[in-house]
Design a protein around this motif. Structure first.
Motif, PDB file in Angstrom:
ATOM      1  N   PRO A  41      36.412  46.336  37.253  1.00 32.25           N
ATOM      2  CA  PRO A  41      37.096  45.716  38.391  1.00 32.25           C
ATOM      3  C   PRO A  41      37.510  44.282  38.091  1.00 32.25           C
ATOM      4  O   PRO A  41      36.763  43.526  37.469  1.00 32.25           O
ATOM      5  CB  PRO A  41      36.049  45.748  39.497  1.00 32.25           C
ATOM      6  N   ILE A  42      38.707  43.940  38.505  1.00 35.39           N
ATOM      7  CA  ILE A  42      39.228  42.583  38.389  1.00 35.39           C
ATOM      8  C   ILE A  42      39.182  42.004  39.803  1.00 35.39           C
ATOM      9  O   ILE A  42      39.841  42.518  40.709  1.00 35.39           O
ATOM     10  CB  ILE A  42      40.669  42.592  37.846  1.00 35.39           C
ATOM     11  N   SER A  43      38.375  40.971  40.017  1.00 39.98           N
ATOM     12  CA  SER A  43      38.233  40.370  41.345  1.00 39.98           C
ATOM     13  C   SER A  43      39.380  39.415  41.628  1.00 39.98           C
ATOM     14  O   SER A  43      39.685  38.551  40.806  1.00 39.98           O
ATOM     15  CB  SER A  43      36.912  39.610  41.443  1.00 39.98           C
ATOM     16  N   VAL A  44      40.001  39.579  42.806  1.00 42.07           N
ATOM     17  CA  VAL A  44      41.118  38.726  43.198  1.00 42.07           C
ATOM     18  C   VAL A  44      40.855  38.183  44.604  1.00 42.07           C
ATOM     19  O   VAL A  44      40.522  38.944  45.511  1.00 42.07           O
ATOM     20  CB  VAL A  44      42.456  39.500  43.159  1.00 42.07           C
ATOM     21  N   ASP A  45      41.007  36.877  44.760  1.00 41.24           N
ATOM     22  CA  ASP A  45      40.834  36.211  46.048  1.00 41.24           C
ATOM     23  C   ASP A  45      42.188  36.117  46.739  1.00 41.24           C
ATOM     24  O   ASP A  45      43.096  35.457  46.247  1.00 41.24           O
ATOM     25  CB  ASP A  45      40.240  34.816  45.833  1.00 41.24           C
ATOM     26  N   TYR A  46      42.324  36.779  47.894  1.00 41.46           N
ATOM     27  CA  TYR A  46      43.566  36.772  48.658  1.00 41.46           C
ATOM     28  C   TYR A  46      43.564  35.700  49.748  1.00 41.46           C
ATOM     29  O   TYR A  46      44.431  35.700  50.608  1.00 41.46           O
ATOM     30  CB  TYR A  46      43.799  38.138  49.308  1.00 41.46           C
ATOM     31  N   THR A  47      42.580  34.779  49.737  1.00 41.67           N
ATOM     32  CA  THR A  47      42.476  33.791  50.813  1.00 41.67           C
ATOM     33  C   THR A  47      42.922  32.385  50.419  1.00 41.67           C
ATOM     34  O   THR A  47      43.134  31.555  51.287  1.00 41.67           O
ATOM     35  CB  THR A  47      41.025  33.690  51.343  1.00 41.67           C
ATOM     36  N   THR A  48      43.021  32.087  49.130  1.00 38.83           N
ATOM     37  CA  THR A  48      43.372  30.731  48.709  1.00 38.83           C
ATOM     38  C   THR A  48      44.501  30.739  47.691  1.00 38.83           C
ATOM     39  O   THR A  48      44.770  31.749  47.050  1.00 38.83           O
ATOM     40  CB  THR A  48      42.161  30.008  48.077  1.00 38.83           C
ATOM     41  N   GLY A  49      45.120  29.581  47.525  1.00 35.66           N
ATOM     42  CA  GLY A  49      46.227  29.460  46.580  1.00 35.66           C
ATOM     43  C   GLY A  49      47.543  29.761  47.260  1.00 35.66           C
ATOM     44  O   GLY A  49      47.668  29.677  48.481  1.00 35.66           O
ATOM     45  N   THR A  50      48.530  30.144  46.457  1.00 35.50           N
ATOM     46  CA  THR A  50      49.847  30.468  47.007  1.00 35.50           C
ATOM     47  C   THR A  50      50.170  31.927  46.735  1.00 35.50           C
ATOM     48  O   THR A  50      49.719  32.514  45.755  1.00 35.50           O
ATOM     49  CB  THR A  50      50.941  29.584  46.372  1.00 35.50           C
ATOM     50  N   SER A  51      50.957  32.505  47.610  1.00 29.26           N
ATOM     51  CA  SER A  51      51.397  33.883  47.431  1.00 29.26           C
ATOM     52  C   SER A  51      52.305  33.961  46.204  1.00 29.26           C
ATOM     53  O   SER A  51      53.026  33.021  45.894  1.00 29.26           O
ATOM     54  CB  SER A  51      52.153  34.365  48.664  1.00 29.26           C
ATOM     55  N   GLY A  52      52.249  35.088  45.513  1.00 29.25           N
ATOM     56  CA  GLY A  52      53.108  35.280  44.353  1.00 29.25           C
ATOM     57  C   GLY A  52      52.482  36.235  43.352  1.00 29.25           C
ATOM     58  O   GLY A  52      51.458  36.862  43.625  1.00 29.25           O
ATOM     59  N   TRP A  53      53.104  36.345  42.193  1.00 31.00           N
ATOM     60  CA  TRP A  53      52.644  37.257  41.153  1.00 31.00           C
ATOM     61  C   TRP A  53      51.354  36.751  40.534  1.00 31.00           C
ATOM     62  O   TRP A  53      51.254  35.596  40.154  1.00 31.00           O
ATOM     63  CB  TRP A  53      53.708  37.445  40.085  1.00 31.00           C
ATOM     64  N   TYR A  54      50.375  37.636  40.430  1.00 35.11           N
ATOM     65  CA  TYR A  54      49.062  37.339  39.851  1.00 35.11           C
ATOM     66  C   TYR A  54      48.885  38.264  38.646  1.00 35.11           C
ATOM     67  O   TYR A  54      48.862  39.487  38.795  1.00 35.11           O
ATOM     68  CB  TYR A  54      47.970  37.587  40.896  1.00 35.11           C
ATOM     69  N   THR A  55      48.800  37.702  37.448  1.00 34.39           N
ATOM     70  CA  THR A  55      48.704  38.500  36.230  1.00 34.39           C
ATOM     71  C   THR A  55      47.305  39.082  36.067  1.00 34.39           C
ATOM     72  O   THR A  55      46.316  38.363  36.110  1.00 34.39           O
ATOM     73  CB  THR A  55      49.066  37.653  34.995  1.00 34.39           C
TER      74      THR A  55
END
Length: 91
Positions: A41-55
């Motif tokens: 599993p690759i953990s991704v935080d959808y609550t911080t930063g800016t929207s856009g492409w995440y590699t």
């Protein structure tokens, strides 16, 4: 969510379009099924930063539709997953 493309054999840079919002899951679990099998599993935080492409990384796929990407909840109750698309860029 699950994205299953039809690909030519090769190595691809795989990215997910992450939509950031405060009520989203802060530990979403993304997995890539490639020629090497299902990734950890690759953990991704959808609550911080800016929207856009995440590699997510570079992965090798066989030709056809056996490869895919899944996006699932971490178990955080009442949270949302906000992914719009997955991009496969042949390297």
């Amino acid at each position: 969510m699950k994205w299953t493309p039809t690909l030519a054999a090769g190595t691809y840079k795989v990215s997910i379009y992450r939509i950031v919002y405060s009520t989203s899951d802060n530990n979403a679990q993304i997995r890539v099924n490639s020629a090497a099998g299902l990734s950890s599993p690759i953990s991704v935080d959808y609550t911080t930063g800016t929207s856009g492409w995440y590699t997510l990384g570079n992965f090798t796929f066989t030709a056809g539709t056996s490869g895919y990407v899944t996006n699932s909840f971490s178990g955080n109750t009442g949270k949302n997953l906000r992914a719009d698309a997955v991009m496969f860029e042949l390297q």
